[in-house]
Enzyme design. Sequence first.
Site, PDB file in Angstrom:
ATOM      1  N   LYS A   1      17.285  28.846  41.637  1.00  0.00           N
ATOM      2  CA  LYS A   1      16.368  28.015  42.427  1.00  0.00           C
ATOM      3  C   LYS A   1      15.012  28.703  42.501  1.00  0.00           C
ATOM      4  O   LYS A   1      14.912  29.866  42.891  1.00  0.00           O
ATOM      5  CB  LYS A   1      16.888  27.775  43.851  1.00  0.00           C
TER       6      LYS A   1
ATOM      7  N   CYS B   1       6.652  43.433  47.623  1.00  0.00           N
ATOM      8  CA  CYS B   1       7.678  44.143  48.396  1.00  0.00           C
ATOM      9  C   CYS B   1       7.475  45.649  48.300  1.00  0.00           C
ATOM     10  O   CYS B   1       7.890  46.380  49.173  1.00  0.00           O
ATOM     11  CB  CYS B   1       9.047  43.764  47.875  1.00  0.00           C
TER      12      CYS B   1
ATOM     13  N   GLU C   1       6.926  44.228  57.891  1.00  0.00           N
ATOM     14  CA  GLU C   1       6.375  43.890  56.578  1.00  0.00           C
ATOM     15  C   GLU C   1       5.343  42.771  56.781  1.00  0.00           C
ATOM     16  O   GLU C   1       5.695  41.667  57.207  1.00  0.00           O
ATOM     17  CB  GLU C   1       7.488  43.416  55.644  1.00  0.00           C
TER      18      GLU C   1
HETATM   19  P1  NAD Z   1      12.088  34.080  51.682  1.00  0.00           P
HETATM   20  O1  NAD Z   1      13.262  34.938  51.960  1.00  0.00           O
HETATM   21  O2  NAD Z   1      11.567  33.244  52.772  1.00  0.00           O
HETATM   22  O3  NAD Z   1      12.419  33.064  50.474  1.00  0.00           O
HETATM   23  C1  NAD Z   1      12.913  33.516  49.246  1.00  0.00           C
HETATM   24  C2  NAD Z   1      13.703  32.405  48.591  1.00  0.00           C
HETATM   25  O4  NAD Z   1      14.842  32.112  49.406  1.00  0.00           O
HETATM   26  C3  NAD Z   1      12.943  31.083  48.426  1.00  0.00           C
HETATM   27  O5  NAD Z   1      13.280  30.506  47.189  1.00  0.00           O
HETATM   28  C4  NAD Z   1      13.499  30.229  49.578  1.00  0.00           C
HETATM   29  O6  NAD Z   1      13.466  28.852  49.304  1.00  0.00           O
HETATM   30  C5  NAD Z   1      14.924  30.718  49.640  1.00  0.00           C
HETATM   31  N1  NAD Z   1      15.582  30.514  50.944  1.00  0.00           N
HETATM   32  C6  NAD Z   1      15.002  30.507  52.175  1.00  0.00           C
HETATM   33  N2  NAD Z   1      15.939  30.282  53.114  1.00  0.00           N
HETATM   34  C7  NAD Z   1      17.120  30.141  52.469  1.00  0.00           C
HETATM   35  C8  NAD Z   1      18.454  29.882  52.903  1.00  0.00           C
HETATM   36  N3  NAD Z   1      18.765  29.743  54.186  1.00  0.00           N
HETATM   37  N4  NAD Z   1      19.418  29.802  51.969  1.00  0.00           N
HETATM   38  C9  NAD Z   1      19.124  29.961  50.667  1.00  0.00           C
HETATM   39  N5  NAD Z   1      17.886  30.183  50.193  1.00  0.00           N
HETATM   40  C10 NAD Z   1      16.891  30.292  51.093  1.00  0.00           C
HETATM   41  O7  NAD Z   1      10.974  35.063  51.078  1.00  0.00           O
HETATM   42  P2  NAD Z   1       9.500  34.714  50.582  1.00  0.00           P
HETATM   43  O8  NAD Z   1       8.618  34.537  51.753  1.00  0.00           O
HETATM   44  O9  NAD Z   1       9.557  33.634  49.561  1.00  0.00           O
HETATM   45  O10 NAD Z   1       9.138  36.065  49.800  1.00  0.00           O
HETATM   46  C11 NAD Z   1       8.658  37.193  50.413  1.00  0.00           C
HETATM   47  C12 NAD Z   1       9.754  38.214  50.658  1.00  0.00           C
HETATM   48  O11 NAD Z   1      10.399  38.559  49.436  1.00  0.00           O
HETATM   49  C13 NAD Z   1       9.219  39.498  51.221  1.00  0.00           C
HETATM   50  O12 NAD Z   1      10.042  39.947  52.252  1.00  0.00           O
HETATM   51  C14 NAD Z   1       9.287  40.455  50.033  1.00  0.00           C
HETATM   52  O13 NAD Z   1       9.340  41.812  50.373  1.00  0.00           O
HETATM   53  C15 NAD Z   1      10.506  39.973  49.340  1.00  0.00           C
HETATM   54  N6  NAD Z   1      10.500  40.402  47.931  1.00  0.00           N
HETATM   55  C16 NAD Z   1      11.333  41.415  47.545  1.00  0.00           C
HETATM   56  C17 NAD Z   1      11.309  41.887  46.234  1.00  0.00           C
HETATM   57  C18 NAD Z   1      12.172  43.026  45.783  1.00  0.00           C
HETATM   58  O14 NAD Z   1      12.265  43.236  44.582  1.00  0.00           O
HETATM   59  N7  NAD Z   1      12.793  43.787  46.685  1.00  0.00           N
HETATM   60  C19 NAD Z   1      10.441  41.291  45.313  1.00  0.00           C
HETATM   61  C20 NAD Z   1       9.611  40.259  45.742  1.00  0.00           C
HETATM   62  C21 NAD Z   1       9.657  39.817  47.061  1.00  0.00           C
END
Ligand code: NAD
Length: 492
Positions: free
Chosen positions: A182, A291, A393
């Site tokens: 997704k 991140c 963060e």
């Molecule tokens: P998010 O967790 O809000 O969303 C990430 C994904 O999860 C999206 O596709 C969203 O639609 C989906 N999602 C949201 N709620 C869900 C649920 N209940 N069930 C299933 N899927 C769900 O994060 P974001 O705001 O899109 O991204 C930023 C975050 O990602 C930051 O915390 C960042 O640090 C992290 N990140 C981590 C890495 C890593 O490699 N560790 C890399 C990039 C980003």
Amino acid sequence: MNGSPGNQQVEQQLMLIGGDWVAARSGETLTVENPGRRQIIATVPRGSAIDVDLAVDRALAAFSSWRKTAPRERGRLLLSIASEIEAQHERLSRKIAEETGNALRTQARPEVKIAADIFRYFGGLASELKGETLPLSHDLLSFTQREPLGVVAAVIPWNAPFLLAAVKIAPALCAGNTMVMKTAEDAPLAVLALAKICAQFLPPGTLNMLSGTGLECGAPLLNHPLVAKLSFTGSTAVGRIVMEAAAKRILPVSLELGGKSPSIVFPDADDDWVIEGVVAAMRFTRQSQSCTAGSRLFIHRKLYDSVLEKLVEATSRLKVGDPLAEESDVGAIINERQFRKVCGYIEDGMKQSGSKLLTGGMPGDDASLAGGYYLKPTIFSQGTNDWRLAREEIFGPVLVAIPWDDEDEVIKMANDSHFGLAAYVWTHDIGKALRTARDIEAGWVQINQGGGQLPGHSYGGYKQSGLGREFSLAAMLDSFTQTKNVTINLTR
Ligand code: NAD
């Protein structure tokens, strides 16, 4: 983000299920905005449980033959995908810049290049999916073999969507799994374009690419009874939900989550390249929507003022502007919600007792930046590690500079966080550098450099920054295969 934007220039994208490009069964769509211009640029299907069911069904059907395809042949297809990404490099880069707000020159083009490298790296590793023979006894032949898991459910965020998709697709498929991914609501377009490239080479159903919201599409995917592995990149808060879904069915799960990474400047690191490195580590040119941003800057007191003076000078040279403009170093924040959230942190920092805003701050009255969600690199000095700005963060261009005097003290502060993703160390002193790398609680430590991950790095978090590793051969074997032991009694 719902409904029709009513704009004729808006492109209408479909999702990939079983080799077909389809709308959501509901017929509903989500809109995608260019955050640098606040313009709607596309619609994508608003996928939901019924689309997830179909995609998992197709991925499962494809699994039975994909797992039997010789690994070398799977690798060859990944190498073809790498070449096609390279052939479409500029088109894909522009798509990323448009939907994410990440600057074309400093971010989007390098992102596409490294994603192609990732496909090439894993494509070349297909023959390394091998097991071991075990010397158990003279009359026993015992060996292990690596087997794929089945259908991998993958969910990714928007901040570097093309690369984050590549680091899941390439190793999972190389290892013989099929996948339903997704895309993120805010940045689905380049990843759908990647799916189009993959579909040119892969059998139908091997990779299925959905668009939709977390709750309507992500949750049914992660909870689907026929998926065999969950692979998630995103926030720690949603990571917890993903782990609960895995716990219900005892599924293997990989989590790449948030960070609040320390960047530690030792007293001897009085060099211009350190300043450049700190800027790179903070990912200011990605609006610090990373991140691994080195967002807690610990500077030894001896250098504190001079490093900050040079840092302010260096960040003021960064040109903030339209992500698609060649001259822009820094683009736009992804959306209004995130923009307001980061502004809230800046206000908080300005109110914090003892804080000093050195550069940046709340959006000003620069008319050239009024059309998008722009913020300038922002630095607060005289910080302490207990500030909210130093603990949470922010995922925006807000750096907190904290002075230190003693090596043990700085390690203690660096480790005083529930995150443990990355760390940066700046010194000429090899002993200090290696002691710090040894003692820091983070999965990825860089000494005297601030760049991003490279294919082959074993990358992933300690503590609440995640579980499992990505980017490397070891990560592919651990995250996307299971080990079977076979033992044969040779006397019977
Ligand atoms: P998010 O967790 O809000 O969303 C990430 C994904 O999860 C999206 O596709 C969203 O639609 C989906 N999602 C949201 N709620 C869900 C649920 N209940 N069930 C299933 N899927 C769900 O994060 P974001 O705001 O899109 O991204 C930023 C975050 O990602 C930051 O915390 C960042 O640090 C992290 N990140 C981590 C890495 C890593 O490699 N560790 C890399 C990039 C980003």
